[in-house]
Design an enzyme around this catalytic site. Structure first.
Site, PDB file in Angstrom:
ATOM      1  CE1 TYR A 157      13.688  19.676   2.131  1.00  0.00           C
ATOM      2  CE2 TYR A 157      13.377  19.980   4.500  1.00  0.00           C
ATOM      3  CZ  TYR A 157      13.820  19.211   3.436  1.00  0.00           C
ATOM      4  OH  TYR A 157      14.396  17.991   3.657  1.00  0.00           O
ATOM      5  CG  PHE A 169      -0.762  -6.227  -0.034  1.00  0.00           C
ATOM      6  CD1 PHE A 169      -1.587  -6.629  -1.076  1.00  0.00           C
ATOM      7  CD2 PHE A 169       0.155  -5.219  -0.275  1.00  0.00           C
ATOM      8  CE1 PHE A 169      -1.505  -6.023  -2.328  1.00  0.00           C
ATOM      9  CE2 PHE A 169       0.237  -4.610  -1.524  1.00  0.00           C
ATOM     10  CZ  PHE A 169      -0.601  -5.017  -2.548  1.00  0.00           C
ATOM     11  CB  THR A 170       2.952  -8.190  -2.601  1.00  0.00           C
ATOM     12  OG1 THR A 170       2.299  -6.964  -2.922  1.00  0.00           O
ATOM     13  CG2 THR A 170       2.238  -9.334  -3.293  1.00  0.00           C
ATOM     14  CG  ASP A 182      -2.964  -1.741   4.393  1.00  0.00           C
ATOM     15  OD1 ASP A 182      -3.380  -0.636   3.986  1.00  0.00           O
ATOM     16  OD2 ASP A 182      -2.291  -2.507   3.681  1.00  0.00           O
ATOM     17  CE  LYS A 200      -3.272   0.755  -3.662  1.00  0.00           C
ATOM     18  NZ  LYS A 200      -1.831   1.017  -3.503  1.00  0.00           N
ATOM     19  NE  ARG A 237      -1.654  -9.257  -7.174  1.00  0.00           N
ATOM     20  CZ  ARG A 237      -0.775  -8.498  -6.525  1.00  0.00           C
ATOM     21  NH1 ARG A 237      -1.168  -7.607  -5.655  1.00  0.00           N
ATOM     22  NH2 ARG A 237       0.509  -8.633  -6.753  1.00  0.00           N
ATOM     23  CG  PHE A 288       4.323  -9.409  -8.251  1.00  0.00           C
ATOM     24  CD1 PHE A 288       4.764  -9.755  -6.980  1.00  0.00           C
ATOM     25  CD2 PHE A 288       3.833  -8.140  -8.464  1.00  0.00           C
ATOM     26  CE1 PHE A 288       4.711  -8.840  -5.935  1.00  0.00           C
ATOM     27  CE2 PHE A 288       3.766  -7.219  -7.428  1.00  0.00           C
ATOM     28  CZ  PHE A 288       4.217  -7.570  -6.156  1.00  0.00           C
TER      29      PHE A 288
HETATM   30  C1  P70 Z   1      -2.364  -2.519  -5.863  1.00  0.00           C
HETATM   31  C2  P70 Z   1      -1.418  -1.553  -5.175  1.00  0.00           C
HETATM   32  C3  P70 Z   1      -0.780  -1.316  -2.866  1.00  0.00           C
HETATM   33  C4  P70 Z   1      -1.020  -1.563  -1.447  1.00  0.00           C
HETATM   34  C5  P70 Z   1      -2.192  -2.235  -1.021  1.00  0.00           C
HETATM   35  C6  P70 Z   1      -2.392  -2.485   0.339  1.00  0.00           C
HETATM   36  C7  P70 Z   1      -3.611  -3.180   0.823  1.00  0.00           C
HETATM   37  C8  P70 Z   1      -0.337  -1.470   0.842  1.00  0.00           C
HETATM   38  C9  P70 Z   1      -0.072  -1.201  -0.494  1.00  0.00           C
HETATM   39  C10 P70 Z   1       1.216  -0.525  -0.853  1.00  0.00           C
HETATM   40  C11 P70 Z   1      -0.063  -1.472  -5.825  1.00  0.00           C
HETATM   41  C12 P70 Z   1       0.642  -2.765  -5.846  1.00  0.00           C
HETATM   42  C13 P70 Z   1       1.518  -3.093  -4.841  1.00  0.00           C
HETATM   43  C14 P70 Z   1       2.135  -4.327  -4.844  1.00  0.00           C
HETATM   44  C15 P70 Z   1       1.821  -5.246  -5.828  1.00  0.00           C
HETATM   45  C16 P70 Z   1       0.979  -4.900  -6.856  1.00  0.00           C
HETATM   46  C17 P70 Z   1       0.388  -3.676  -6.861  1.00  0.00           C
HETATM   47  N1  P70 Z   1      -1.411  -1.873  -3.775  1.00  0.00           N
HETATM   48  N2  P70 Z   1      -1.450  -2.102   1.221  1.00  0.00           N
HETATM   49  O1  P70 Z   1      -2.413  -2.481  -7.090  1.00  0.00           O
HETATM   50  O2  P70 Z   1       0.979   0.790  -1.196  1.00  0.00           O
HETATM   51  O3  P70 Z   1       1.614   0.901  -3.626  1.00  0.00           O
HETATM   52  O4  P70 Z   1       1.291   2.972  -2.257  1.00  0.00           O
HETATM   53  O5  P70 Z   1       3.263   1.551  -1.875  1.00  0.00           O
HETATM   54  O6  P70 Z   1      -3.121  -2.619  -1.898  1.00  0.00           O
HETATM   55  O7  P70 Z   1      -3.095  -3.257  -5.190  1.00  0.00           O
HETATM   56  P1  P70 Z   1       1.833   1.602  -2.306  1.00  0.00           P
END
Ligand code: P70
Length: 470
Positions: free
Chosen positions: A83, A135-136, A226, A269, A393, A460
């Site tokens: 742990y 970013f989303t 990021d 990634k 996207r 989405f």
């Molecule tokens: C994708 C994934 C995640 C992501 C990222 C960047 C530049 C942070 C994150 C978050 C998964 C995804 C996320 C949201 C919408 C669609 C797909 N990207 N910054 O497919 O990381 O997913 O580990 O929480 O691309 O691009 P995590």
């Protein structure tokens, strides 16, 4: 008939090959068109809602979908599942420090766990968070913390046809304008992403981060990076920026990070693992605050939501990810697919980015207005044609303005063909390219979509659509 040519010959250069061979395979399933029609209707025309068993080539995302190496799998057996104080935590801390720098490190369950903590600690309600395109998940956490995201990326990032080599760059005039208008106290920090995902995987130059650092120093602002796809960004610097051709990807990565105050990463990634993330900062006080919140939301500070074995796999993954031969072949594969499509006159975002080829929904389906979700419709048609799964996207991903409730209308309306790392072969890329072409050839008959279910957050992922019949 022209004689068959190797891939290198097709593009007037020497062929390259992946720096690995395949040891284990996972069978793929081909389905019929009738099966896919049923599956897509059941999924509300949203590729996120398809079952992966109904997918042939899965280009939804490069997130957590890569193949681990034999070394990483061996590392999984060395998991220390204590742990507290797991050996693997110290290995991971060391790997992050060696390759990304930063004084203090915390593991998180994935990228958005880190985004949550950073936003919570560094944004006061009412503050602005400038960044090189939204970013989303990043923006969602900034808004949840009471911040307002402000796009300060260069204009070329919003133009899918601009050939600017560093379309991820920050426009310093835009940032300076914001600082002058609002005052530095109303700015939480600069949220900078390596290879900007929503712009098509477009990099930031070393020169840009250098100047950005100087500007932020003048105003006492911090830069948080990021670093999710920062290794790929380092490759583009090596390839395109004067003075970096003979520096290794690993060296460039370190140099870039040194200009920032901290970083977070979705390790799913570039990190070459199926799950995981981290957050690292230089400021000791901020670190203490983050470490304290970590136990509330993620887990103890020596695992942060990850199993010991996952931390070990990530430590090894980070080492493998910065090898030049790996990055070159990874981006080379993405580029191969992009160049095939470009050769056939199919509208994509150029230059081809690091992790995906982005189809330009506006030019693909010029007859569909943006509020009929052209890029979402395109992802559906691609799936129907061949069982290939892509990701929207565009307007669906962009969501709504939290103050007005209106759709955001992003300039880019894209369908992303995201290439998992070390998973598919060149033959798969050929199949993908041919399917995109057949969907393009049938573009005139495509109809748009209407959203019939809209979740409140990150819509989405779970939204449902229906085709608008003529
Ligand atoms: C994708 C994934 C995640 C992501 C990222 C960047 C530049 C942070 C994150 C978050 C998964 C995804 C996320 C949201 C919408 C669609 C797909 N990207 N910054 O497919 O990381 O997913 O580990 O929480 O691309 O691009 P995590």
């Amino acid at each position: 008939m022209t004689p068959p040519r190797t891939m290198g010959q097709q593009f007037g250069r020497k062929s390259w090959a992946e720096p690995w061979k395949i040891k284990m395979v996972e069978p793929l399933r081909l389905t019929t068109r009738a099966h896919r029609e049923r599956a897509l209707a059941m999924a509300g025309f949203n590729t996120f809602l398809l079952r992966s068993e109904d997918v042939y080539i899965d280009l939804l995302t490069d997130s957590g979908t890569g193949a681990m190496s034999d070394r990483q799998w061996a590392g999984m057996m060395l998991g220390d599942e204590a742990y507290a104080g797991s050996r693997n935590y110290y290995r991971l801390e060391e790997a992050v420090r060696t390759h990304y720098g930063y004084r203090h490190f915390l593991p998180t369950h994935q990228g958005r766990g880190a985004e949550h903590l950073l936003s919570r600690t560094c944004i006061e309600p009412g503050q602005y968070v400038p960044g090189n395109m939204y970013f989303t998940t990043t923006r969602a956490h900034q808004e949840l913390a009471g911040g307002t995201f402000v796009d300060v990326v260069i204009d070329q990032a919003h133009d899918p046809t601009s050939l600017h080599p560093f379309k991820g760059n920050v426009d310093l005039d835009k940032l300076e304008g914001l600082i002058r208008r609002e005052g530095p106290d109303r700015i939480a920090y600069v949220s900078l992403a390596g290879t900007v995902n929503m712009a098509g995987g477009q990099p930031v130059s070393m020169e840009n981060i250098r100047v950005l650092r100087a500007l932020c120093d003048r105003h006492g602002l911090r830069i948080y990076l990021d670093a999710t796809r920062m290794v790929e960004n380092a490759f583009f610097i090596q390839e395109r920026e004067p003075g970096y051709a003979h520096r290794s990807v690993a060296e460039i990565l370190r140099e870039f990070c040194e200009h920032t105050d901290g970083a977070w990463m979705s390790a799913k990634k570039d990190g070459l693992v199926n799950i995981g993330g981290w957050l690292a900062v230089n400021d000791g006080e901020l670190f203490e605050e983050l470490r304290n919140l970590l136990v509330l939301f993620e887990g103890l500070h020596t695992y942060g939501g990850m199993a010991g074995r996952d931390m070990e796999a990530l430590a090894i993954g980070i080492e493998e990810s910065v090898e030049d031969a790996h990055v070159r072949s990874r981006i080379g594969q993405v580029r191969y697919l992009g160049e095939l499509l470009q050769d056939w006159g199919i509208p994509i975002v150029v230059p081809v980015g690091g992790h995906a080829v982005f189809l330009d929904g506006r030019r693909f389906y010029p007859h569909l207005p943006q509020d009929q979700f052209p890029a979402q419709a395109l992802a559906g048609h691609l799936y129907l044609d061949s069982g290939i799964r892509a990701m929207e996207r565009g307007i669906a991903s962009a969501g709504r303005d939290p103050r007005t409730g209106d759709h955001h209308y992003p300039s880019l309306e894209l369908t992303r063909l995201t290439i998992p790392r070390r998973v598919y072969t060149q033959a798969h890329m050929d199949v993908v390219a041919e399917s995109v072409k057949s969907v393009y050839d049938a573009r005139q008959s495509a109809c748009g979509l209407r959203m019939v279910y809209e979740p409140r957050y990150l819509r989405f992922f779970q939204a449902r659509f229906e085709p608008i019949a003529d």
